[in-house]
Write a protein that holds these residues in place. Structure first.
Motif, PDB file in Angstrom:
ATOM      1  N   ASN A  85     -30.032  -1.292 -39.135  1.00 25.10           N
ATOM      2  CA  ASN A  85     -31.352  -1.966 -38.454  1.00 25.10           C
ATOM      3  C   ASN A  85     -30.746  -2.234 -37.278  1.00 25.10           C
ATOM      4  O   ASN A  85     -29.372  -2.695 -36.593  1.00 25.10           O
ATOM      5  CB  ASN A  85     -31.082  -3.815 -38.987  1.00 25.10           C
ATOM      6  CG  ASN A  85     -32.271  -4.388 -38.614  1.00 25.10           C
ATOM      7  OD1 ASN A  85     -32.981  -3.931 -37.653  1.00 25.10           O
ATOM      8  ND2 ASN A  85     -32.494  -5.117 -39.029  1.00 25.10           N
ATOM      9  N   GLU A  86     -31.534  -1.618 -36.064  1.00 26.55           N
ATOM     10  CA  GLU A  86     -30.879  -1.332 -34.956  1.00 26.55           C
ATOM     11  C   GLU A  86     -31.080  -2.682 -33.867  1.00 26.55           C
ATOM     12  O   GLU A  86     -30.741  -2.510 -32.819  1.00 26.55           O
ATOM     13  CB  GLU A  86     -31.574  -0.200 -34.213  1.00 26.55           C
ATOM     14  CG  GLU A  86     -30.890   0.854 -35.206  1.00 26.55           C
ATOM     15  CD  GLU A  86     -31.724   2.389 -34.635  1.00 26.55           C
ATOM     16  OE1 GLU A  86     -31.582   3.499 -35.046  1.00 26.55           O
ATOM     17  OE2 GLU A  86     -30.414   2.499 -33.635  1.00 26.55           O
ATOM     18  N   LYS A  87     -32.178  -4.109 -34.319  1.00 23.41           N
ATOM     19  CA  LYS A  87     -32.425  -4.518 -33.558  1.00 23.41           C
ATOM     20  C   LYS A  87     -31.421  -5.339 -33.010  1.00 23.41           C
ATOM     21  O   LYS A  87     -29.917  -5.798 -34.212  1.00 23.41           O
ATOM     22  CB  LYS A  87     -33.046  -5.241 -34.791  1.00 23.41           C
ATOM     23  CG  LYS A  87     -33.855  -6.539 -33.975  1.00 23.41           C
ATOM     24  CD  LYS A  87     -34.984  -7.551 -34.808  1.00 23.41           C
ATOM     25  CE  LYS A  87     -34.148  -7.844 -35.954  1.00 23.41           C
ATOM     26  NZ  LYS A  87     -35.566  -8.572 -37.392  1.00 23.41           N
ATOM     27  N   LEU A  88     -31.489  -5.850 -31.709  1.00 23.59           N
ATOM     28  CA  LEU A  88     -29.968  -7.214 -31.629  1.00 23.59           C
ATOM     29  C   LEU A  88     -30.909  -8.223 -31.779  1.00 23.59           C
ATOM     30  O   LEU A  88     -31.353  -8.732 -31.370  1.00 23.59           O
ATOM     31  CB  LEU A  88     -29.740  -6.098 -29.970  1.00 23.59           C
ATOM     32  CG  LEU A  88     -29.531  -4.893 -29.900  1.00 23.59           C
ATOM     33  CD1 LEU A  88     -28.920  -4.761 -27.829  1.00 23.59           C
ATOM     34  CD2 LEU A  88     -27.493  -4.715 -30.120  1.00 23.59           C
ATOM     35  N   PHE A  89     -29.523  -8.711 -31.092  1.00 24.75           N
ATOM     36  CA  PHE A  89     -29.906 -10.087 -32.096  1.00 24.75           C
ATOM     37  C   PHE A  89     -28.788 -11.076 -30.828  1.00 24.75           C
ATOM     38  O   PHE A  89     -27.485 -10.708 -30.301  1.00 24.75           O
ATOM     39  CB  PHE A  89     -29.341 -11.257 -33.271  1.00 24.75           C
ATOM     40  CG  PHE A  89     -29.644 -10.340 -34.525  1.00 24.75           C
ATOM     41  CD1 PHE A  89     -29.046  -9.422 -34.976  1.00 24.75           C
ATOM     42  CD2 PHE A  89     -31.266 -11.629 -34.493  1.00 24.75           C
ATOM     43  CE1 PHE A  89     -30.150  -9.119 -36.371  1.00 24.75           C
ATOM     44  CE2 PHE A  89     -32.144 -11.175 -35.765  1.00 24.75           C
ATOM     45  CZ  PHE A  89     -31.164  -9.657 -36.047  1.00 24.75           C
ATOM     46  N   PHE A  90     -29.191 -11.469 -29.264  1.00 20.72           N
ATOM     47  CA  PHE A  90     -29.171 -12.020 -28.445  1.00 20.72           C
ATOM     48  C   PHE A  90     -28.610 -13.767 -28.445  1.00 20.72           C
ATOM     49  O   PHE A  90     -29.418 -14.672 -29.372  1.00 20.72           O
ATOM     50  CB  PHE A  90     -30.254 -12.119 -27.223  1.00 20.72           C
ATOM     51  CG  PHE A  90     -30.406 -10.926 -26.368  1.00 20.72           C
ATOM     52  CD1 PHE A  90     -30.775  -9.112 -27.645  1.00 20.72           C
ATOM     53  CD2 PHE A  90     -28.669  -9.628 -25.455  1.00 20.72           C
ATOM     54  CE1 PHE A  90     -30.969  -8.280 -26.958  1.00 20.72           C
ATOM     55  CE2 PHE A  90     -29.391  -8.689 -25.221  1.00 20.72           C
ATOM     56  CZ  PHE A  90     -30.219  -8.038 -26.026  1.00 20.72           C
ATOM     57  N   GLY A  91     -27.552 -14.265 -27.702  1.00 24.56           N
ATOM     58  CA  GLY A  91     -27.200 -14.960 -27.213  1.00 24.56           C
ATOM     59  C   GLY A  91     -28.573 -15.573 -26.476  1.00 24.56           C
ATOM     60  O   GLY A  91     -28.855 -15.125 -26.334  1.00 24.56           O
ATOM     61  N   PHE A  93     -22.132  -6.099 -28.007  1.00 25.65           N
ATOM     62  CA  PHE A  93     -22.536  -6.274 -26.835  1.00 25.65           C
ATOM     63  C   PHE A  93     -22.385  -7.354 -26.088  1.00 25.65           C
ATOM     64  O   PHE A  93     -22.627  -8.641 -26.345  1.00 25.65           O
ATOM     65  CB  PHE A  93     -23.675  -5.037 -26.883  1.00 25.65           C
ATOM     66  CG  PHE A  93     -24.361  -4.949 -28.621  1.00 25.65           C
ATOM     67  CD1 PHE A  93     -24.598  -4.778 -29.464  1.00 25.65           C
ATOM     68  CD2 PHE A  93     -24.320  -2.900 -27.698  1.00 25.65           C
ATOM     69  CE1 PHE A  93     -24.703  -3.808 -30.474  1.00 25.65           C
ATOM     70  CE2 PHE A  93     -24.718  -2.258 -28.670  1.00 25.65           C
ATOM     71  CZ  PHE A  93     -24.974  -2.282 -30.527  1.00 25.65           C
ATOM     72  N   LEU A 144     -25.345 -11.256 -20.781  1.00 24.69           N
ATOM     73  CA  LEU A 144     -26.296 -11.951 -22.606  1.00 24.69           C
ATOM     74  C   LEU A 144     -25.665 -11.174 -23.668  1.00 24.69           C
ATOM     75  O   LEU A 144     -25.017  -9.813 -23.429  1.00 24.69           O
ATOM     76  CB  LEU A 144     -27.628 -11.105 -22.635  1.00 24.69           C
ATOM     77  CG  LEU A 144     -28.664 -11.973 -21.242  1.00 24.69           C
ATOM     78  CD1 LEU A 144     -29.722 -10.731 -21.414  1.00 24.69           C
ATOM     79  CD2 LEU A 144     -28.775 -13.391 -22.304  1.00 24.69           C
ATOM     80  N   THR A 188     -25.124   0.983 -37.472  1.00 23.01           N
ATOM     81  CA  THR A 188     -25.963   1.417 -37.236  1.00 23.01           C
ATOM     82  C   THR A 188     -27.156   2.046 -38.261  1.00 23.01           C
ATOM     83  O   THR A 188     -26.567   2.294 -39.648  1.00 23.01           O
ATOM     84  CB  THR A 188     -26.165   2.759 -36.288  1.00 23.01           C
ATOM     85  OG1 THR A 188     -25.364   2.750 -36.769  1.00 23.01           O
ATOM     86  CG2 THR A 188     -25.253   1.663 -34.900  1.00 23.01           C
ATOM     87  N   ARG A 231     -25.482  -6.953 -33.591  1.00 23.84           N
ATOM     88  CA  ARG A 231     -26.318  -6.131 -34.493  1.00 23.84           C
ATOM     89  C   ARG A 231     -25.162  -5.716 -35.685  1.00 23.84           C
ATOM     90  O   ARG A 231     -24.653  -5.426 -35.808  1.00 23.84           O
ATOM     91  CB  ARG A 231     -26.735  -4.907 -34.016  1.00 23.84           C
ATOM     92  CG  ARG A 231     -27.279  -3.640 -34.741  1.00 23.84           C
ATOM     93  CD  ARG A 231     -28.021  -2.660 -33.951  1.00 23.84           C
ATOM     94  NE  ARG A 231     -26.824  -1.916 -33.553  1.00 23.84           N
ATOM     95  CZ  ARG A 231     -26.960  -0.618 -32.106  1.00 23.84           C
ATOM     96  NH1 ARG A 231     -28.191  -0.741 -31.879  1.00 23.84           N
ATOM     97  NH2 ARG A 231     -25.557  -0.028 -32.583  1.00 23.84           N
TER      98      ARG A 231
END
Lengths: 113, 114
Positions: free
Chosen positions: B100-106, B33, B90, B97, B94
């Motif tokens: 695990n719907e959690k996003l990991f961000f830079g 994303f 950003l 779906t 992930r």
């Protein structure tokens, strides 16, 4: 000239107190909600999440409450510490078909020593 | 831990330039994303990708395009940068779906367009 963004709500608490950060979500069909913490100069970090079949979930020092009747989400932080100072975002999977998270505008938490 | 790496922390570009923002993740995630973050507006979704060579428009795709040639890399392209694209960008990834719907961000790229 300089552009001015929208005012970010700020919650100021004393160290050791409990903090409650609130969030109103928009889509009654959303089935997944999540809280992120963003410290200055960093990307958002996951805190806790909850699915719509639950109304409460606890983590370490944090609790998320979900009230589907009024579309309200809250994050409770117990014994707030200076390291908790950050901007907190709630998010929902507003478009359940697309499964992309939609974020709120954020709340700044300031912890006073 | 998942690592999402954005190639530049700060970028300064001129109006009309073509700008590439690069993002790499190391967890073999299918979903990636791009969001932009502006004061008081939260994070707004620009584009996302479910898998290699797949892309979908988010809420504010105008003025942007993306490229996903390899699973680990997702690029955001500003075809002709404008001052209203000055923002924090950003990238996130992930696992599929339903898992695990959690996003990991830079850590973000602060882009200034002059």
């Amino acid at each position: 000239g300089e552009s001015v963004g929208l005012h970010l709500p700020t919650l100021s608490v004393q160290e050791g107190d409990n903090s409650i950060i609130n969030c109103a979500y928009s889509n009654s069909a959303s089935d997944y909600f999540i809280w992120y913490k963003q410290e200055s100069g960093k990307g958002p970090q996951f805190i806790i999440d909850i699915r719509s079949n639950m109304d409460k979930r606890q983590g370490q020092r944090v609790t998320v409450l979900l009230n589907k009747t009024v579309k309200h989400l809250s994050l409770q932080i117990a014994a707030t510490q200076p390291g908790d100072s950050a901007v907190y975002f709630c998010a929902e999977n507003k478009d359940t078909g697309r499964r992309a998270l939609t974020f709120g505008s954020g709340t700044r938490l300031q912890v006073q020593p | 831990d998942v690592k999402v790496t954005q190639s530049s922390r700060y970028l300064v570009k001129r109006t009309g330039e073509k700008v590439f923002l690069e993002c790499v993740q190391d967890m073999d995630h299918e979903n990636m994303f791009w969001y932009r973050q502006d004061p008081g507006l939260g994070l707004r979704l620009i584009y996302f990708s479910y898998d290699v060579k797949m892309k979908e428009k988010g809420d504010i795709p105008e003025g942007y395009s993306v490229s996903r040639e390899k699973k680990e890399r997702f690029s955001l392209i500003l075809e002709s940068a404008s001052t209203n694209q000055t923002s924090m960008y950003l990238c996130a990834s992930r696992s599929p779906t339903g898992v695990n719907e959690k996003l990991f961000f830079g850590s973000g790229t602060q882009l200034s367009v002059l």
